[in-house]
Design a protein around this motif. Structure first.
Motif, PDB file in Angstrom:
ATOM      1  N   TYR A 129     -80.803  21.712 -39.322  1.00  0.00           N
ATOM      2  CA  TYR A 129     -81.584  20.506 -39.071  1.00  0.00           C
ATOM      3  C   TYR A 129     -82.464  20.122 -40.258  1.00  0.00           C
ATOM      4  CZ  TYR A 129     -85.171  17.531 -36.947  1.00  0.00           C
ATOM      5  OH  TYR A 129     -86.037  16.514 -36.674  1.00  0.00           O
ATOM      6  N   PHE A 130     -82.995  21.131 -40.971  1.00  0.00           N
ATOM      7  CA  PHE A 130     -83.926  20.861 -42.060  1.00  0.00           C
ATOM      8  C   PHE A 130     -83.231  20.598 -43.392  1.00  0.00           C
ATOM      9  CE2 PHE A 130     -86.512  23.203 -39.013  1.00  0.00           C
ATOM     10  CZ  PHE A 130     -87.667  22.432 -38.966  1.00  0.00           C
ATOM     11  N   SER A 131     -81.932  20.515 -43.394  1.00  0.00           N
ATOM     12  CA  SER A 131     -81.229  20.352 -44.664  1.00  0.00           C
ATOM     13  C   SER A 131     -80.141  19.274 -44.612  1.00  0.00           C
ATOM     14  CB  SER A 131     -80.594  21.684 -45.095  1.00  0.00           C
ATOM     15  OG  SER A 131     -81.567  22.684 -45.250  1.00  0.00           O
ATOM     16  N   HIS A 132     -79.182  19.421 -43.720  1.00  0.00           N
ATOM     17  CA  HIS A 132     -77.965  18.616 -43.781  1.00  0.00           C
ATOM     18  C   HIS A 132     -78.250  17.118 -43.633  1.00  0.00           C
ATOM     19  CE1 HIS A 132     -74.041  16.971 -42.502  1.00  0.00           C
ATOM     20  NE2 HIS A 132     -73.590  17.867 -43.369  1.00  0.00           N
ATOM     21  N   TRP A 133     -77.758  16.351 -44.604  1.00  0.00           N
ATOM     22  CA  TRP A 133     -77.934  14.891 -44.587  1.00  0.00           C
ATOM     23  C   TRP A 133     -76.810  14.286 -45.428  1.00  0.00           C
ATOM     24  CZ3 TRP A 133     -79.141  10.547 -47.636  1.00  0.00           C
ATOM     25  CH2 TRP A 133     -79.648   9.444 -46.917  1.00  0.00           C
ATOM     26  N   GLU A 134     -75.753  13.825 -44.761  1.00  0.00           N
ATOM     27  CA  GLU A 134     -74.593  13.265 -45.460  1.00  0.00           C
ATOM     28  C   GLU A 134     -74.038  12.034 -44.737  1.00  0.00           C
ATOM     29  OE1 GLU A 134     -72.066  16.356 -47.873  1.00  0.00           O
ATOM     30  OE2 GLU A 134     -72.182  17.038 -45.789  1.00  0.00           O
ATOM     31  N   PRO A 135     -74.787  10.970 -44.629  1.00  0.00           N
ATOM     32  CA  PRO A 135     -74.279   9.756 -43.968  1.00  0.00           C
ATOM     33  C   PRO A 135     -73.443   8.901 -44.933  1.00  0.00           C
ATOM     34  CG  PRO A 135     -76.548   9.438 -44.619  1.00  0.00           C
ATOM     35  CD  PRO A 135     -76.204  10.839 -45.015  1.00  0.00           C
ATOM     36  N   ARG A 136     -72.337   9.427 -45.354  1.00  0.00           N
ATOM     37  CA  ARG A 136     -71.544   8.780 -46.405  1.00  0.00           C
ATOM     38  C   ARG A 136     -71.034   7.397 -46.000  1.00  0.00           C
ATOM     39  NH1 ARG A 136     -69.922  12.342 -50.490  1.00  0.00           N
ATOM     40  NH2 ARG A 136     -70.497  14.530 -50.105  1.00  0.00           N
ATOM     41  N   ALA A 137     -70.581   7.263 -44.734  1.00  0.00           N
ATOM     42  CA  ALA A 137     -70.029   5.975 -44.306  1.00  0.00           C
ATOM     43  C   ALA A 137     -71.096   4.886 -44.341  1.00  0.00           C
ATOM     44  CB  ALA A 137     -69.439   6.108 -42.903  1.00  0.00           C
ATOM     45  N   LEU A 138     -72.300   5.194 -43.874  1.00  0.00           N
ATOM     46  CA  LEU A 138     -73.378   4.205 -43.872  1.00  0.00           C
ATOM     47  C   LEU A 138     -73.842   3.885 -45.291  1.00  0.00           C
ATOM     48  CD1 LEU A 138     -75.508   5.376 -40.811  1.00  0.00           C
ATOM     49  CD2 LEU A 138     -74.092   3.330 -40.987  1.00  0.00           C
ATOM     50  N   ILE A 139     -73.836   4.875 -46.155  1.00  0.00           N
ATOM     51  CA  ILE A 139     -74.209   4.630 -47.546  1.00  0.00           C
ATOM     52  C   ILE A 139     -73.227   3.643 -48.192  1.00  0.00           C
ATOM     53  CG2 ILE A 139     -74.323   5.692 -49.844  1.00  0.00           C
ATOM     54  CD1 ILE A 139     -75.504   8.164 -48.482  1.00  0.00           C
ATOM     55  N   LYS A 140     -71.939   3.852 -47.940  1.00  0.00           N
ATOM     56  CA  LYS A 140     -70.940   2.941 -48.490  1.00  0.00           C
ATOM     57  C   LYS A 140     -71.090   1.538 -47.894  1.00  0.00           C
ATOM     58  CE  LYS A 140     -65.978   2.445 -49.281  1.00  0.00           C
ATOM     59  NZ  LYS A 140     -64.627   3.047 -49.113  1.00  0.00           N
ATOM     60  N   LYS A 141     -71.423   1.481 -46.602  1.00  0.00           N
ATOM     61  CA  LYS A 141     -71.562   0.188 -45.929  1.00  0.00           C
ATOM     62  C   LYS A 141     -72.700  -0.634 -46.510  1.00  0.00           C
ATOM     63  CE  LYS A 141     -72.681  -1.812 -41.397  1.00  0.00           C
ATOM     64  NZ  LYS A 141     -72.940  -1.515 -39.956  1.00  0.00           N
ATOM     65  N   TYR A 142     -73.839   0.000 -46.720  1.00  0.00           N
ATOM     66  CA  TYR A 142     -75.029  -0.753 -47.134  1.00  0.00           C
ATOM     67  C   TYR A 142     -75.252  -0.775 -48.645  1.00  0.00           C
ATOM     68  CZ  TYR A 142     -76.393  -0.961 -42.227  1.00  0.00           C
ATOM     69  OH  TYR A 142     -76.428  -1.215 -40.879  1.00  0.00           O
ATOM     70  N   PHE A 143     -74.774   0.229 -49.356  1.00  0.00           N
ATOM     71  CA  PHE A 143     -75.097   0.317 -50.782  1.00  0.00           C
ATOM     72  C   PHE A 143     -73.859   0.235 -51.684  1.00  0.00           C
ATOM     73  CE2 PHE A 143     -78.312   2.810 -48.430  1.00  0.00           C
ATOM     74  CZ  PHE A 143     -79.431   2.036 -48.721  1.00  0.00           C
ATOM     75  N   GLY A 144     -72.658   0.305 -51.086  1.00  0.00           N
ATOM     76  CA  GLY A 144     -71.452   0.182 -51.887  1.00  0.00           C
ATOM     77  C   GLY A 144     -71.086   1.464 -52.608  1.00  0.00           C
ATOM     78  N   THR A 145     -70.257   1.328 -53.621  1.00  0.00           N
ATOM     79  CA  THR A 145     -69.757   2.475 -54.381  1.00  0.00           C
ATOM     80  C   THR A 145     -70.676   2.768 -55.557  1.00  0.00           C
ATOM     81  OG1 THR A 145     -67.490   1.880 -53.783  1.00  0.00           O
ATOM     82  CG2 THR A 145     -67.783   3.400 -55.652  1.00  0.00           C
ATOM     83  N   PRO A 146     -71.074   4.033 -55.733  1.00  0.00           N
ATOM     84  CA  PRO A 146     -71.970   4.355 -56.855  1.00  0.00           C
ATOM     85  C   PRO A 146     -71.260   4.259 -58.200  1.00  0.00           C
ATOM     86  CG  PRO A 146     -71.264   6.356 -55.746  1.00  0.00           C
ATOM     87  CD  PRO A 146     -70.764   5.207 -54.904  1.00  0.00           C
ATOM     88  N   ALA A 147     -72.043   4.029 -59.228  1.00  0.00           N
ATOM     89  CA  ALA A 147     -71.489   3.978 -60.583  1.00  0.00           C
ATOM     90  C   ALA A 147     -71.164   5.369 -61.092  1.00  0.00           C
ATOM     91  CB  ALA A 147     -72.475   3.296 -61.523  1.00  0.00           C
ATOM     92  N   ARG A 148     -71.975   6.366 -60.684  1.00  0.00           N
ATOM     93  CA  ARG A 148     -71.764   7.746 -61.113  1.00  0.00           C
ATOM     94  C   ARG A 148     -72.110   8.684 -59.957  1.00  0.00           C
ATOM     95  NH1 ARG A 148     -74.648   5.109 -64.590  1.00  0.00           N
ATOM     96  NH2 ARG A 148     -76.616   6.152 -64.067  1.00  0.00           N
ATOM     97  N   THR A 149     -71.448   9.827 -59.935  1.00  0.00           N
ATOM     98  CA  THR A 149     -71.727  10.840 -58.911  1.00  0.00           C
ATOM     99  C   THR A 149     -71.830  12.200 -59.575  1.00  0.00           C
ATOM    100  OG1 THR A 149     -70.534   9.594 -57.209  1.00  0.00           O
ATOM    101  CG2 THR A 149     -70.932  11.928 -56.790  1.00  0.00           C
ATOM    102  N   TYR A 150     -72.877  12.957 -59.216  1.00  0.00           N
ATOM    103  CA  TYR A 150     -73.093  14.283 -59.768  1.00  0.00           C
ATOM    104  C   TYR A 150     -73.154  15.293 -58.620  1.00  0.00           C
ATOM    105  CZ  TYR A 150     -74.738  11.521 -63.764  1.00  0.00           C
ATOM    106  OH  TYR A 150     -74.850  10.622 -64.789  1.00  0.00           O
ATOM    107  N   HIS A 151     -72.874  16.547 -58.958  1.00  0.00           N
ATOM    108  CA  HIS A 151     -72.965  17.635 -57.981  1.00  0.00           C
ATOM    109  C   HIS A 151     -73.759  18.778 -58.591  1.00  0.00           C
ATOM    110  CE1 HIS A 151     -69.921  15.776 -55.361  1.00  0.00           C
ATOM    111  NE2 HIS A 151     -69.273  15.464 -56.492  1.00  0.00           N
TER     112      HIS A 151
END
Length: 516
Positions: free
Chosen positions: A475-497
């Motif tokens: 509960y205190f860590s996991h946060w991966e709303p990828r579908a909503l991020i794509k819906k509202y913010f689109g595709t990122p220019a760069r992605t890092y891990h």
């Protein structure tokens, strides 16, 4: 005596600072630090801030601001504040336990109260008593009120001071209705009724004779009115906003779901033995003695309610109300900090009632054996508490949450972005405010206005160009709303891990795309 208290306070502070460091700080503590930081820099009304369901505005927030003025905006400052709070609670609890006693009785009361409060249970017990900004801090002004009522003579100024102190802490924390104003008002009413029916003479004279209890009841009512006026004035002047949570009694058919809350009550006394083994299990069983003492004290007060002091009555009613409302309402879903106040209250009450009983036992024939058995048991338990406390202090420190992420973002010159609640403000404070991350709600991507400032999301003031995802479970860590991020913010220019984190970077201000 003063020198002994100051020395004890210094030693306890160092110990509780070390104990606090065994639990990891998160965004809750970070947001309190950020509030205090704003307060320190002149934002006296905290305009734009949305609190939790409790403000702590006139109590712990000034304390945090003062400490940040000395130590700066660092997570360690939260540990210092927490240790300071619990040390003050400990010392005031012992003072209340000793009140009205001298010599051997005072020494025994001190040992009983100190023993009950000495060693918070490692983990969530430390969180409830020696880490989080919460109701344990509220106990400090309340203990001052009870000391005032216990030691001051029955004069007109005592109810006045009581009303002012209760109003002050009520503005900070609504739980004062349950553990302060309600118990004092109820006890005052009962004492008036008792005095009226047991007194002699005309009814007007019998009522007049209860002027002190009547004035204390009036003080409880006045405190409610004063706090209401102050809160409305703060709102009218553009101050902070408190998030009001729903509060309701649990239905009879669903009451069994609240049963696990009983373990949390044991937890704050260090006696939650569920799932433990080895040394920790032995310590938890040993701490059941504290629970039994407090329960026994409550039974004693219930049986001799009209024979005990005003403060003993108030402490007992406050403990019962706090536990009852915790167990019977939706508050049972919350952590143990919701009942943290009953630790100093219970410690003081048990010490006062137990020593009174020991003194009575001297008049009975088996008194010597009883005293010897009580002394032996008390020495064994207190020695076990002390040894357990020392063992807890040897446990490794827990680093603040998301420290590696803060360093990575700063090294890559990413200074303002978005993430989930538990990842956001912890990174902000970890970096010393050089990297600022603001929280979005996981299922809507809207601004998370829980312990946050609405101005953080203003695109005219800030430029946010990255979002952090966290793949760690829990509960205190996991946060991966990828579908909503794509819906509202689109595709990122760069992605890092890096580690469990995914950092998505855009070439535009994401604050303009947050759904309203």
């Amino acid at each position: 005596m003063l020198a002994a208290y100051l020395l004890s306070g210094a030693v306890l502070f160092v110990a509780y600072l070390r104990l606090s460091e065994t639990y990891s700080l998160n965004s809750d503590s970070a947001n309190i630090l950020l509030m205090g930081w704003d307060l320190l820099h002149g934002h006296l009304l905290l305009h734009g801030w949305y609190m939790s369901d409790v403000s702590f505005y006139p109590t712990e927030l000034p304390q945090y601001a003062l400490l940040e003025g000395i130590f700066g905006l660092h997570m360690q400052t939260a540990h210092v504040a927490a240790a300071m709070t619990y040390t003050l609670t400990f010392l005031l609890g012992v003072l209340l336990a000793r009140s009205g006693s001298t010599g051997r009785a005072a020494a025994i009361r001190t040992l009983i109260a100190a023993g009950i409060m000495l060693a918070p249970q490692i983990g969530l017990g430390v969180f409830a008593l020696d880490l989080s900004v919460g109701h344990i801090g509220t106990s400090i002004p309340l203990l001052l009120v009870w000391l005032l009522l216990d030691r001051a003579p029955a004069r007109w100024y005592v109810p006045v001071l009581t009303a002012v102190l209760l109003a002050w802490v009520l503005v900070a924390d609504p739980i004062v209705y349950v553990v302060g104003i309600g118990p004092l008002g109820a006890v005052a009413a009962v004492r008036v009724i008792q005095g009226f029916f047991t007194g002699s003479g005309r009814w007007t004279g019998r009522i007049a004779a209860q002027w002190y209890s009547l004035s204390l009841g009036a003080a409880a009512v006045a405190a409610t009115g004063i706090a209401w006026v102050v809160n409305n004035m703060l709102s009218a002047m553009g101050g902070y906003t408190v998030n009001r949570l729903p509060f309701y009694l649990t239905g009879w058919h669903n009451l069994h779901n609240n049963a696990p809350a009983a373990w949390k009550v044991l937890e704050i006394f260090g006696a939650n033995y569920a799932g433990l083994s080895g040394v920790w299990l032995a310590l938890a069983f040993l701490h059941l003695a504290s629970v039994l003492l407090v329960v026994w004290a409550l039974v004693r007060v219930a049986r001799r309610f009209f024979a005990v002091s005003l403060v003993d009555q108030v402490l007992a009613v406050a403990i019962v109300l706090n536990v009852a409302l915790y167990m019977l309402t939706n508050a049972s879903d919350e952590a143990a900090h919701e009942v943290a106040i009953i630790v100093p209250f219970g410690a003081a009450l048990a010490a006062r009632v137990l020593v009174r009983t020991v003194k009575q036992a001297r008049t009975r024939s088996p008194a010597r054996r009883l005293r010897l058995a009580a002394w032996a048991a008390g020495i064994v338990v207190l020695a076990g508490y002390t040894a357990g406390f020392g063992y807890e202090l040897t446990q490794p420190s827990a680093p603040p949450a998301n420290t590696p992420l803060a360093s990575w973002l700063e090294a890559h010159h990413l200074s303002y972005g978005l993430s989930g609640y538990w990842t956001s403000s912890s990174v902000t404070v970890d970096s010393g405010d050089r990297v600022q991350v603001r929280a979005l709600m996981q299922y809507t991507m809207r601004r998370d206005l829980w312990m946050s400032n609405i101005n953080w999301y203003n695109p005219k003031l800030h430029y946010a160009n990255f979002i952090v995802l966290d793949s760690q479970p829990g509960y205190f860590s996991h946060w991966e709303p990828r579908a909503l991020i794509k819906k509202y913010f689109g595709t990122p220019a760069r992605t890092y891990h890096t580690g469990p984190y995914t950092i998505m970077v855009w070439n535009r201000n994401l604050l303009k795309s947050i759904p309203r």
